[in-house]
Design a protein around this motif. Structure first.
Motif, short mmCIF file in Angstrom:
data_model
loop_
_atom_site.label_atom_id
_atom_site.label_comp_id
_atom_site.label_asym_id
_atom_site.label_seq_id
_atom_site.Cartn_x
_atom_site.Cartn_y
_atom_site.Cartn_z
N LYS A 122 1.10 -1.41 0.13
CA LYS A 122 0.07 -0.17 0.20
C LYS A 122 0.87 1.30 -0.03
O LYS A 122 0.53 2.23 -0.69
CB LYS A 122 -0.90 0.07 1.20
CG LYS A 122 -2.03 -1.09 0.94
CD LYS A 122 -3.18 -1.09 2.26
CE LYS A 122 -4.06 -2.12 1.98
NZ LYS A 122 -5.05 -2.23 3.16
N LEU A 123 1.86 1.16 0.62
CA LEU A 123 3.05 2.46 0.81
C LEU A 123 3.64 2.41 -0.88
O LEU A 123 3.35 3.61 -1.49
CB LEU A 123 4.06 2.14 1.57
CG LEU A 123 5.05 3.24 1.71
CD1 LEU A 123 5.46 3.38 3.20
CD2 LEU A 123 6.33 3.14 0.81
N LEU A 124 3.82 1.35 -1.46
CA LEU A 124 4.47 1.52 -2.94
C LEU A 124 3.11 2.03 -3.83
O LEU A 124 3.39 2.71 -4.78
CB LEU A 124 4.75 0.34 -3.51
CG LEU A 124 6.11 -0.33 -2.92
CD1 LEU A 124 6.46 -1.93 -3.23
CD2 LEU A 124 7.31 0.47 -3.10
N HIS A 125 2.19 1.44 -3.82
CA HIS A 125 0.85 1.94 -4.37
C HIS A 125 0.69 3.59 -4.35
O HIS A 125 0.17 4.36 -5.05
CB HIS A 125 -0.42 1.42 -4.08
CG HIS A 125 -1.34 1.41 -5.22
ND1 HIS A 125 -2.35 2.51 -5.26
CD2 HIS A 125 -1.96 0.54 -6.16
CE1 HIS A 125 -3.19 2.27 -6.21
NE2 HIS A 125 -2.76 1.16 -6.82
N ALA A 126 0.96 4.13 -2.95
CA ALA A 126 0.77 5.55 -2.76
C ALA A 126 1.84 6.48 -3.53
O ALA A 126 1.60 7.42 -4.07
CB ALA A 126 0.72 5.82 -1.22
N MET A 127 3.05 5.78 -3.71
CA MET A 127 3.97 6.06 -4.36
C MET A 127 3.70 6.29 -5.89
O MET A 127 4.03 7.46 -6.54
CB MET A 127 5.44 5.72 -4.28
CG MET A 127 5.97 5.86 -2.76
SD MET A 127 7.57 4.85 -2.80
CE MET A 127 8.47 5.34 -1.53
N GLY A 184 1.45 4.16 -7.51
CA GLY A 184 0.19 3.19 -8.25
C GLY A 184 0.50 1.82 -8.52
O GLY A 184 1.44 1.26 -8.02
N ASP A 185 -0.09 1.43 -9.68
CA ASP A 185 -0.10 -0.06 -10.17
C ASP A 185 1.27 -0.05 -10.82
O ASP A 185 1.94 -1.32 -10.67
CB ASP A 185 -1.00 -0.62 -11.10
CG ASP A 185 -2.38 -0.49 -10.48
OD1 ASP A 185 -2.55 -0.82 -9.25
OD2 ASP A 185 -3.21 -0.65 -11.35
N SER A 186 1.88 1.02 -11.28
CA SER A 186 3.24 0.79 -11.90
C SER A 186 4.34 0.29 -11.09
O SER A 186 5.33 -0.42 -11.31
CB SER A 186 3.47 2.00 -12.80
OG SER A 186 3.76 3.30 -11.82
N PHE A 187 4.42 0.90 -9.74
CA PHE A 187 5.38 0.47 -8.92
C PHE A 187 5.08 -0.78 -8.19
O PHE A 187 5.94 -1.74 -7.97
CB PHE A 187 5.32 1.53 -7.52
CG PHE A 187 6.19 2.68 -7.75
CD1 PHE A 187 6.56 3.10 -9.03
CD2 PHE A 187 6.44 3.25 -6.67
CE1 PHE A 187 7.15 4.09 -9.27
CE2 PHE A 187 7.30 4.50 -6.65
CZ PHE A 187 7.73 5.19 -8.09
N LEU A 188 3.98 -1.45 -8.11
CA LEU A 188 3.88 -2.97 -7.73
C LEU A 188 4.17 -3.83 -8.95
O LEU A 188 4.81 -4.76 -8.82
CB LEU A 188 2.26 -3.08 -7.48
CG LEU A 188 1.82 -2.29 -6.27
CD1 LEU A 188 0.11 -2.62 -5.99
CD2 LEU A 188 2.54 -2.76 -4.99
N THR A 189 3.90 -3.06 -10.15
CA THR A 189 4.43 -4.14 -11.36
C THR A 189 6.01 -4.16 -11.43
O THR A 189 6.61 -5.34 -11.63
CB THR A 189 4.08 -3.41 -12.79
OG1 THR A 189 2.77 -3.49 -12.59
CG2 THR A 189 4.69 -4.21 -13.81
N LEU A 190 6.68 -2.90 -10.99
CA LEU A 190 8.09 -2.73 -10.99
C LEU A 190 8.70 -3.97 -10.23
O LEU A 190 9.61 -4.56 -10.33
CB LEU A 190 8.53 -1.51 -10.80
CG LEU A 190 8.78 -0.44 -11.88
CD1 LEU A 190 9.07 0.78 -11.42
CD2 LEU A 190 9.50 -1.00 -12.95
N VAL A 191 8.08 -4.03 -8.93
CA VAL A 191 8.45 -5.03 -7.87
C VAL A 191 8.44 -6.40 -8.28
O VAL A 191 9.31 -7.17 -7.85
CB VAL A 191 7.77 -4.59 -6.35
CG1 VAL A 191 8.18 -5.69 -5.58
CG2 VAL A 191 8.15 -3.28 -5.94
N ASN A 192 7.50 -6.75 -8.98
CA ASN A 192 7.34 -8.19 -9.38
C ASN A 192 7.84 -8.59 -10.81
O ASN A 192 7.33 -9.37 -11.59
CB ASN A 192 5.82 -8.46 -9.37
CG ASN A 192 5.52 -8.57 -8.08
OD1 ASN A 192 5.78 -9.51 -7.09
ND2 ASN A 192 4.51 -7.63 -7.43
#
Length: 509
Positions: A181-186, A188-196
């Motif tokens: 949720k912290l990454l999503h605040a930074m 959005g979905d693009s950061f969650l995609t980057l992590v995975n």
């Protein structure tokens, strides 16, 4: 960078300088503050958490910090001859606003800058050597890689612009209950995609060439994280940001920030190793019961235990990094979370470099490269080789050329053998080796990020490292957990997990 972006960042920094005046004054009807808080670990995460907890909970709460070793954790230095040199975290990005706020608040100066030059080594020869002239460097990179280098800077800038959103949330007192949720605040979905996904996958999808990844991007990830372009895309972007200009360090050593934060927070440092944490139920004066956390620890004077209202663990709960056991919790808390920490060996050599090891025909007296990055070549013995300067730059200091004895820092995946040292150096008079389990081994997808909230009032700061490990990431996590602990203690759910707030916050600024 646009003037509007600069204005926003300036306002953010000025706002961060006022964060300590927000919490208690803004909530006059809060219930009683906690009496005792414990922080386990005195690295940058633990000491920053102590600083922010003091801001959130006021002067009456007692804060104890448990640390069995030196304050500073992975921010460490060693003395060679008359000077000290960084062995751990060494550089800070100019947009790391928490770190900038810390040194301003503590009255610590930035270290004087010493001009440096970079080269890239493929195991046989130098494939790129930086010139003193910007236009020459630009034309060389343009000829070989087209506009990949400029596009990389633009891509990193776009990630950093999203990264900066977290300061807006924290300036206005909002916190997040999980890393996701912290990454999503930074971002959005693009950061969650980057992590995975891997950095390689992310950059190839953006149109970067494989040769550019091999020749330029991999050396940067190797020097910063000791790993290849197959690390996750988010930590890869953090690594590439570490190649920006304007990087800085703290005069006298980065660990001064940690000791300064502890002093400013008026926390008590307990030089002991925490062995176990358990939950205890105790009666209250009103006739009800309350939960406390019992910390068992071992110091020079033997074993002891103490009760706390809130506990923040700021040390990794992973194999090889911790042996804290947890009892009495439902559901159970594991002593070790999945994943491993990557070994990086930092070797400081006070010696005379063998420049022919790098395949150059330059005379040692003319070889003024200070940072040698390496490509991901099979069997490569080193990740990087750097001429380093003291943590305090004395007046009139100039970095010596390679023809003179000086201090070199070698990052390698394994300890260097005597034979490897003889290949790299003509002679040496001291060698100091530090083996760091400094950051996770990043191999996406990583879908088992540890939680921030281990129990009702028991928090885990280092969970953020599984997105990216950096001094500022630890400081961001520390601020988040201090806010989270405050809001959950006072049942202020409206200040938690407001992930769509950045548009409204930008308007308020």
């Amino acid at each position: 960078m646009s003037p509007r972006a600069l204005s926003l960042r300036t306002l953010l920094f000025l706002g961060l300088c006022q964060t300590g005046k927000r919490s208690l004054a803004s909530f006059p009807d809060l219930r009683d503050q906690p009496k005792r808080i414990a922080v386990v670990g005195a690295g940058i995460g633990g000491t920053a958490a102590t600083y922010f907890l003091r801001q959130e909970f006021g002067t009456a709460v007692k804060i104890d910090v448990f640390e069995p070793s030196d304050v500073g954790g992975r921010m460490a230095s060693v003395k060679i001859g008359d000077y000290e040199y960084e062995t751990g975290g060494s550089v800070i990005h100019p947009l790391n606003l928490h770190m900038k706020h810390f040194i301003d608040k503590l009255g610590i100066l930035q270290r004087k800058d010493v001009p440096s030059k970079m080269a890239i080594f493929d195991g046989k020869e130098l494939t790129f050597e930086e010139s003193d002239w910007f236009i020459i460097n630009f034309l060389r990179l343009l000829w070989r890689y087209g506009f990949n280098f400029l596009r990389m800077q633009m891509w990193v800038e776009s990630v950093l612009d999203k990264f900066m959103r977290i300061y807006q949330y924290q300036q206005f007192g909002y916190s997040f209950s999980s890393v996701e949720k912290l990454l999503h605040a930074m971002g959005g979905d693009s950061f969650l995609t980057l992590v995975n996904q891997t950095l390689e996958e992310a950059m190839l999808a953006e149109g970067f060439s494989q040769i550019f990844l091999n020749d330029i991007v991999a050396p940067i990830t190797r020097v910063n994280y000791g790993q290849s372009v197959r690390i996750n895309g988010f930590v890869g972007a953090v690594s590439l940001a570490g190649a920006d200009s304007g990087l800085w360090a703290v005069d006298g050593g980065n660990k001064r920030v940690c000791s300064g934060l502890l002093y400013h927070s008026k926390a008590e440092v307990i030089p002991a190793r925490v062995t176990a944490i358990s939950v205890k139920v105790r009666p209250t004066k009103s006739g009800t019961t309350a939960n406390y956390y019992e910390i068992n620890y071992v110091g020079d004077s033997g074993s002891a235990h103490s009760l706390y209202d809130i506990v923040i663990i700021a040390t990794p709960l992973h194999q090889g990094k911790s042996d804290i056991s947890f009892s009495g919790f439902s559901p159970p808390i594991p002593s070790h979370y999945p994943g491993r920490y990557h070994l990086t060996v930092s070797t400081l050599v006070h010696g005379l470099l063998n420049v022919s090891y790098l395949g150059t025909t330059e005379q040692a007296s003319e070889f003024v490269v200070s940072d040698v990055l390496t490509t991901d070549t099979k069997g490569s013995a080193i990740n990087s080789l750097s001429s380093i300067d003291p943590v305090h730059i004395p007046p009139g200091y100039k970095r010596p050329p390679a023809s003179q004895t000086k201090v070199w820092k070698v990052f390698s995946p394994q300890p260097l053998s005597q034979e490897q040292l003889r290949l790299m150096f003509l002679s040496w008079d001291s060698v100091s080796e530090t083996q760091w389990l400094a950051y996770p081994a990043y191999s996406p997808p990583h879908r088992r990020t540890p939680p921030f909230i281990l129990h009702d009032r028991l928090y885990y700061l280092n969970a953020v490292e599984w997105a990216a490990s950096a001094m500022e990431m630890s400081a961001i996590s520390a601020r988040n957990l201090a806010l989270l602990a405050h809001h959950r203690w006072h049942a202020q759910e409206a200040k938690i997990d407001q992930e769509d707030l950045h548009t409204r916050v930008r308007g308020e600024l």
